[in-house]
Structure formats: structure tokens, C-alpha cells
Write a protein that holds these residues in place. Structure first.
Motif, PDB file in Angstrom:
ATOM      1  N   ARG A   8     -21.431  10.442  17.965  1.00  0.00           N
ATOM      2  CA  ARG A   8     -20.695  11.205  17.498  1.00  0.00           C
ATOM      3  C   ARG A   8     -18.868  10.844  17.294  1.00  0.00           C
ATOM      4  O   ARG A   8     -17.801  11.118  16.786  1.00  0.00           O
ATOM      5  CB  ARG A   8     -20.815  12.419  17.311  1.00  0.00           C
ATOM      6  N   ALA A   9     -18.589  10.076  18.565  1.00  0.00           N
ATOM      7  CA  ALA A   9     -17.527  10.236  18.777  1.00  0.00           C
ATOM      8  C   ALA A   9     -16.605   9.930  18.590  1.00  0.00           C
ATOM      9  O   ALA A   9     -15.720   9.007  18.575  1.00  0.00           O
ATOM     10  CB  ALA A   9     -17.477   9.580  20.771  1.00  0.00           C
ATOM     11  N   ILE A  10     -17.288   8.726  18.015  1.00  0.00           N
ATOM     12  CA  ILE A  10     -16.724   7.615  16.854  1.00  0.00           C
ATOM     13  C   ILE A  10     -16.513   7.956  16.022  1.00  0.00           C
ATOM     14  O   ILE A  10     -15.356   7.575  14.940  1.00  0.00           O
ATOM     15  CB  ILE A  10     -17.547   5.885  16.920  1.00  0.00           C
ATOM     16  N   ASN A  49     -13.575   7.533  10.941  1.00  0.00           N
ATOM     17  CA  ASN A  49     -12.151   7.855   9.532  1.00  0.00           C
ATOM     18  C   ASN A  49     -11.768   7.212   8.991  1.00  0.00           C
ATOM     19  O   ASN A  49     -10.887   6.624   7.934  1.00  0.00           O
ATOM     20  CB  ASN A  49     -12.595   9.401   9.771  1.00  0.00           C
ATOM     21  N   GLN A  50     -10.944   6.972  10.569  1.00  0.00           N
ATOM     22  CA  GLN A  50      -9.858   5.763   9.694  1.00  0.00           C
ATOM     23  C   GLN A  50     -10.031   4.394   9.621  1.00  0.00           C
ATOM     24  O   GLN A  50      -9.151   4.084   8.393  1.00  0.00           O
ATOM     25  CB  GLN A  50      -9.184   5.897  11.478  1.00  0.00           C
ATOM     26  N   SER A  95      -9.732   2.384   1.772  1.00  0.00           N
ATOM     27  CA  SER A  95      -9.635   2.824   1.358  1.00  0.00           C
ATOM     28  C   SER A  95      -7.851   2.842   0.808  1.00  0.00           C
ATOM     29  O   SER A  95      -7.490   2.195  -0.492  1.00  0.00           O
ATOM     30  CB  SER A  95      -9.697   3.662   1.200  1.00  0.00           C
ATOM     31  N   ASP A  96      -7.257   2.910   1.545  1.00  0.00           N
ATOM     32  CA  ASP A  96      -5.645   1.704   1.093  1.00  0.00           C
ATOM     33  C   ASP A  96      -5.539   1.256   1.060  1.00  0.00           C
ATOM     34  O   ASP A  96      -5.025   0.815  -0.606  1.00  0.00           O
ATOM     35  CB  ASP A  96      -4.875   2.775   2.052  1.00  0.00           C
ATOM     36  N   TRP A  97      -5.337  -0.414   1.340  1.00  0.00           N
ATOM     37  CA  TRP A  97      -5.678  -1.734   0.683  1.00  0.00           C
ATOM     38  C   TRP A  97      -6.496  -1.717  -0.111  1.00  0.00           C
ATOM     39  O   TRP A  97      -5.874  -2.501  -1.801  1.00  0.00           O
ATOM     40  CB  TRP A  97      -5.749  -2.235   2.443  1.00  0.00           C
ATOM     41  N   LEU A  98      -7.779  -1.576  -0.395  1.00  0.00           N
ATOM     42  CA  LEU A  98      -7.700  -2.129  -1.342  1.00  0.00           C
ATOM     43  C   LEU A  98      -7.598  -1.566  -2.485  1.00  0.00           C
ATOM     44  O   LEU A  98      -7.822  -1.866  -4.116  1.00  0.00           O
ATOM     45  CB  LEU A  98     -10.091  -1.188  -1.256  1.00  0.00           C
ATOM     46  N   LYS A  99      -6.900  -0.276  -2.554  1.00  0.00           N
ATOM     47  CA  LYS A  99      -6.091   0.214  -3.882  1.00  0.00           C
ATOM     48  C   LYS A  99      -5.031  -0.538  -4.382  1.00  0.00           C
ATOM     49  O   LYS A  99      -4.362  -1.268  -4.908  1.00  0.00           O
ATOM     50  CB  LYS A  99      -5.885   2.015  -3.661  1.00  0.00           C
ATOM     51  N   GLU A 100      -4.156  -1.435  -3.124  1.00  0.00           N
ATOM     52  CA  GLU A 100      -3.144  -2.216  -3.583  1.00  0.00           C
ATOM     53  C   GLU A 100      -3.873  -3.260  -3.197  1.00  0.00           C
ATOM     54  O   GLU A 100      -2.832  -4.107  -4.813  1.00  0.00           O
ATOM     55  CB  GLU A 100      -2.114  -1.958  -1.691  1.00  0.00           C
TER      56      GLU A 100
END
Length: 112
Positions: free
Chosen positions: A88-90, A95-96, A102-107
């Protein structure tokens, strides 16, 4: 933002971590288990992974202390897999990775 290389007393820590979580399907299994315990068939159906490979990865993850296997004495037998505190610690890392992709796929989609 400029990244700096972090020096550690053991330069093999990243390699050791990647040997565990870098195997195909491991992070995706962990991602699926973040929502709570799941049965083998649930994981298999949600990820379209072969039963043989899923079983192999779950055994490896159990050996590493990332996943626990709970067997319930019912008929038919019920087995659930759950992340340990170590597994669970990962969650912040996953999330990062999700946020980054998500940011790079959108771009990337905007460029096409």
C-alpha cells in the motif's frame, strides 16, 4: 524545475525496487488492489491477464511481502488478495505515475 541526482549509500536500491515492481503487470495488479481485496477471478477479468501469469505474479508479490493471500474455508473455497502495508505504501507513486501519464497523454493527443 531542475532535477538533481540523489546520491544514496546503496546505489542498487532503484535497481532492487525495479526488479520487484518493474515486472510486467505488477504495478497494474497493485493498482487494482488499492481499492481493496479482490478475488483471483476479479483481477483476471479486470486486467485481461492470463491466469498462469497472474498466479505467478501474485506468488512473487506474496514472497516479497507486497500482497497477502487470504483463504476462506468455504465451499467452494474463496481466496482473496490484498495489499500489505508495504504494498500500500506505493500508492502515492502510482498516483504520480497516473497523473504524469494523464498529463502527457493529453498533450500527446493534442499534438496529433
Amino acid at each position: 524545475m531542475k532535477l538533481r541526482k540523489v546520491k544514496s549509500p546503496s546505489p542498487c536500491l532503484i535497481t532492487q525496487a525495479m526488479d520487484i515492481i518493474g515486472k510486467k503487470w505488477v504495478l497494474l495488479i497493485m493498482y487494482q488492489l488499492l481499492s481493496g481485496p479482490k478475488r483471483f477471478t476479479e483481477l483476471e477479468a479486470e486486467m485481461a491477464i492470463s491466469g498462469r501469469l497472474l498466479s505467478e505474479r501474485l506468488k512473487e508479490m506474496e514472497t516479497e511481502g507486497i500482497v497477502t493471500r487470504h483463504m476462506y474455508p468455504e465451499i467452494p473455497p474463496r481466496v482473496e488478495y490484498e495489499l500489505t502495508p508495504k504494498g500500500r505504501a506505493i500508492e502515492p507513486v502510482i498516483n504520480q505515475i497516473y497523473s504524469w501519464s494523464s498529463d502527457w497523454l493529453k498533450e500527446q493527443q493534442q499534438i496529433k
